[in-house]
Design a protein around this motif. Structure first.
Motif, PDB file in Angstrom:
ATOM      1  N   ARG A  95      49.624 104.914 -45.565  1.00 11.64           N
ATOM      2  CA  ARG A  95      49.366 103.693 -46.344  1.00 11.64           C
ATOM      3  C   ARG A  95      50.674 103.011 -46.714  1.00 11.64           C
ATOM      4  NH1 ARG A  95      45.656 107.178 -49.131  1.00 11.64           N
ATOM      5  NH2 ARG A  95      43.528 106.857 -48.343  1.00 11.64           N
ATOM      6  N   SER A  96      51.650 103.804 -47.135  1.00 14.79           N
ATOM      7  CA  SER A  96      52.949 103.245 -47.493  1.00 14.79           C
ATOM      8  C   SER A  96      53.608 102.592 -46.284  1.00 14.79           C
ATOM      9  CB  SER A  96      53.852 104.352 -48.050  1.00 14.79           C
ATOM     10  OG  SER A  96      55.102 103.836 -48.435  1.00 14.79           O
ATOM     11  N   PHE A  97      53.485 103.204 -45.115  1.00 12.63           N
ATOM     12  CA  PHE A  97      54.075 102.670 -43.897  1.00 12.63           C
ATOM     13  C   PHE A  97      53.423 101.339 -43.516  1.00 12.63           C
ATOM     14  CE2 PHE A  97      53.963 102.529 -39.160  1.00 12.63           C
ATOM     15  CZ  PHE A  97      55.313 102.299 -38.951  1.00 12.63           C
ATOM     16  N   ARG A 117      51.914  99.257 -45.488  1.00 10.39           N
ATOM     17  CA  ARG A 117      52.329  98.231 -46.456  1.00 10.39           C
ATOM     18  C   ARG A 117      53.729  97.710 -46.109  1.00 10.39           C
ATOM     19  NH1 ARG A 117      50.297 102.171 -50.364  1.00 10.39           N
ATOM     20  NH2 ARG A 117      48.139 101.622 -50.894  1.00 10.39           N
ATOM     21  N   PHE A 118      54.576  98.605 -45.638  1.00  9.02           N
ATOM     22  CA  PHE A 118      55.915  98.210 -45.187  1.00  9.02           C
ATOM     23  C   PHE A 118      55.816  97.233 -44.021  1.00  9.02           C
ATOM     24  CE2 PHE A 118      58.439  99.559 -41.434  1.00  9.02           C
ATOM     25  CZ  PHE A 118      59.622  98.867 -41.701  1.00  9.02           C
ATOM     26  N   LEU A 119      54.937  97.520 -43.073  1.00 10.33           N
ATOM     27  CA  LEU A 119      54.775  96.626 -41.924  1.00 10.33           C
ATOM     28  C   LEU A 119      54.343  95.235 -42.382  1.00 10.33           C
ATOM     29  CD1 LEU A 119      52.973  98.900 -39.260  1.00 10.33           C
ATOM     30  CD2 LEU A 119      55.424  98.409 -39.499  1.00 10.33           C
ATOM     31  N   ARG A 120      53.441  95.188 -43.362  1.00  9.39           N
ATOM     32  CA  ARG A 120      52.960  93.902 -43.861  1.00  9.39           C
ATOM     33  C   ARG A 120      54.046  93.189 -44.665  1.00  9.39           C
ATOM     34  NH1 ARG A 120      49.698  93.088 -48.308  1.00  9.39           N
ATOM     35  NH2 ARG A 120      49.197  95.305 -48.402  1.00  9.39           N
ATOM     36  N   ALA A 121      54.789  93.940 -45.465  1.00  6.72           N
ATOM     37  CA  ALA A 121      55.832  93.340 -46.314  1.00  6.72           C
ATOM     38  C   ALA A 121      56.957  92.736 -45.484  1.00  6.72           C
ATOM     39  CB  ALA A 121      56.392  94.387 -47.267  1.00  6.72           C
ATOM     40  N   THR A 122      57.198  93.305 -44.301  1.00  3.38           N
ATOM     41  CA  THR A 122      58.294  92.831 -43.464  1.00  3.38           C
ATOM     42  C   THR A 122      57.825  91.896 -42.345  1.00  3.38           C
ATOM     43  OG1 THR A 122      58.089  94.889 -42.185  1.00  3.38           O
ATOM     44  CG2 THR A 122      59.786  94.811 -43.898  1.00  3.38           C
ATOM     45  N   GLY A 123      56.534  91.548 -42.355  1.00  2.00           N
ATOM     46  CA  GLY A 123      56.027  90.589 -41.382  1.00  2.00           C
ATOM     47  C   GLY A 123      55.686  91.168 -40.030  1.00  2.00           C
ATOM     48  N   ARG A 147      45.700  94.114 -43.460  1.00  2.00           N
ATOM     49  CA  ARG A 147      45.799  95.244 -44.385  1.00  2.00           C
ATOM     50  C   ARG A 147      45.369  96.530 -43.664  1.00  2.00           C
ATOM     51  NH1 ARG A 147      46.397  94.258 -49.701  1.00  2.00           N
ATOM     52  NH2 ARG A 147      45.363  96.234 -50.148  1.00  2.00           N
ATOM     53  N   LEU A 148      46.219  96.970 -42.766  1.00  3.11           N
ATOM     54  CA  LEU A 148      45.890  98.161 -41.984  1.00  3.11           C
ATOM     55  C   LEU A 148      45.779  99.391 -42.880  1.00  3.11           C
ATOM     56  CD1 LEU A 148      45.377  99.164 -39.105  1.00  3.11           C
ATOM     57  CD2 LEU A 148      47.841  99.524 -38.857  1.00  3.11           C
ATOM     58  N   GLU A 149      46.442  99.366 -44.045  1.00  2.00           N
ATOM     59  CA  GLU A 149      46.361 100.517 -44.954  1.00  2.00           C
ATOM     60  C   GLU A 149      44.936 100.789 -45.414  1.00  2.00           C
ATOM     61  OE1 GLU A 149      47.872  97.015 -47.571  1.00  2.00           O
ATOM     62  OE2 GLU A 149      48.084  97.757 -45.507  1.00  2.00           O
ATOM     63  N   ALA A 180      63.920 104.334 -39.442  1.00  2.00           N
ATOM     64  CA  ALA A 180      65.119 103.986 -40.217  1.00  2.00           C
ATOM     65  C   ALA A 180      64.852 102.751 -41.080  1.00  2.00           C
ATOM     66  CB  ALA A 180      66.295 103.736 -39.284  1.00  2.00           C
ATOM     67  N   ALA A 181      64.143 101.766 -40.522  1.00  2.62           N
ATOM     68  CA  ALA A 181      63.806 100.567 -41.290  1.00  2.62           C
ATOM     69  C   ALA A 181      62.829 100.898 -42.412  1.00  2.62           C
ATOM     70  CB  ALA A 181      63.203  99.513 -40.359  1.00  2.62           C
ATOM     71  N   PHE A 182      61.893 101.786 -42.130  1.00  2.21           N
ATOM     72  CA  PHE A 182      60.931 102.232 -43.147  1.00  2.21           C
ATOM     73  C   PHE A 182      61.655 102.939 -44.283  1.00  2.21           C
ATOM     74  CE2 PHE A 182      57.534 105.591 -44.167  1.00  2.21           C
ATOM     75  CZ  PHE A 182      56.916 104.787 -45.108  1.00  2.21           C
TER      76      PHE A 182
END
Length: 308
Positions: free
Chosen positions: A87-89, A91-97, A102-104, A15-17
């Motif tokens: 990859r998008s997911f 980046r979301f994890l990184r953007a939200t802390g 850079r797991l993507e 849901a957050a993603f």
């Protein structure tokens, strides 16, 4: 969005993603659902109990999942969609802390094989299909003919055909407005004489009386209700069958692929085709040409966009 915890249920994390994809990237519902579906499979594979510690996701988990996806789906096109979603997911994890690395970058690159390239009708087949539409005179035939031309001449997706509203057509200026595409923006396309004539004929002689503002509606069973994407797909299949064409694939995308391939052969640039087709990335468009996207020259916009 303020995120502090590393432990999430799969449902809450998805849901957050989704909120991130919609708010930060403006992706349409269909694309968000596709991303979420692949990410959900990944999360459930690494966390069968349904609780995810985002800090514990490892690169090996990612590689293993892409490998299992390749075995499950076979063709690299779908596996490529899986890789893009992950990859998008990440980046979301990184953007939200939730991650700082850079797991993507651990997501393997999926190469398209020639067999994965879009299948299409050649120019002779497409001309025969369009010519066959002239014989369609029933209300459903008029509707299906206009639908087919919207896809074959303007490159509309089935979802875009379904969402077309009467006010999206500017007859005076000869334009057709697509309110929202996968890019997150709308587009203003030229309403060609051919498409305009077919659409006008349907509206005048084939469209039942209805309060719906959608251009294309059902002619039987729930008469006047908006059509679905499956109706669009069946319209294309009927057109191919009536033109007696041995098509390389079924479904609505056949006409988009045929248009893009024909435009490329006629000298259009990949940038121009990408703008017409509503591609977010030239990587998608480049499939039609089997080119190295990194080597492409600067692209000019040939089609005006409208705010969504």
């Amino acid at each position: 969005m303020d995120i502090h915890e590393d432990h999430w249920t799969v449902e809450a994390l998805l849901a957050a993603f989704d909120e991130h994809l919609q708010g930060s990237r403006g992706l349409c519902l269909g694309t968000r659902r596709n991303y979420a579906g692949h990410v959900e499979q990944f999360l459930k594979q690494i966390s069968p109990a349904g609780v995810v510690d985002t800090a514990d996701i490892r690169a090996v988990d990612v590689v293993d999942f892409i490998g299992s996806s390749a075995k499950r789906y076979g063709g690299s096109r779908t596996v490529g969609h899986v890789a893009t979603s992950l990859r998008s997911f990440f980046r979301f994890l990184r953007a939200t802390g939730l991650r700082t690395d850079r797991l993507e970058d651990s997501v393997p690159t999926v190469q398209h094989r020639p067999s994965d390239l879009p299948r299409h009708l050649d120019s002779t087949q497409l001309a025969r299909l369009v010519a066959s539409l002239d014989s369609w005179s029933t209300p459903r035939g008029l509707r299906d003919g206009a639908i087919v031309l919207c896809m074959a001449r303007l490159g509309l997706r089935s979802s875009e055909v379904v969402q077309l509203r009467l006010e999206d057509i500017d007859w005076r200026n000869g334009t057709l407005r697509v309110s929202k595409r996968k890019t997150g923006h709308g587009a203003l396309l030229p309403l060609t004489e051919e498409v305009g004539a077919a659409t006008a004929s349907y509206l005048q002689h084939g469209r039942p009386k209805t309060t719906s503002r959608r251009v294309f509606v059902l002619d039987r069973l729930r008469t006047g209700a908006p059509i679905s994407e499956s109706i669009v797909g069946r319209a294309v299949e009927r057109a191919v069958r009536r033109a007696d064409i041995d098509a390389p694939m079924r479904g609505a995308n056949l006409l988009r692929h045929s248009l893009a391939t024909g435009l490329l052969a006629g000298g259009a640039t990949l940038g121009q085709i990408a703008d017409l087709m509503g591609h977010r990335s030239l990587t998608t468009t480049g499939i039609y040409a089997r080119v190295d996207i990194a080597a492409l020259a600067e692209v000019g916009l040939a089609w005006p966009e409208t705010a969504s």
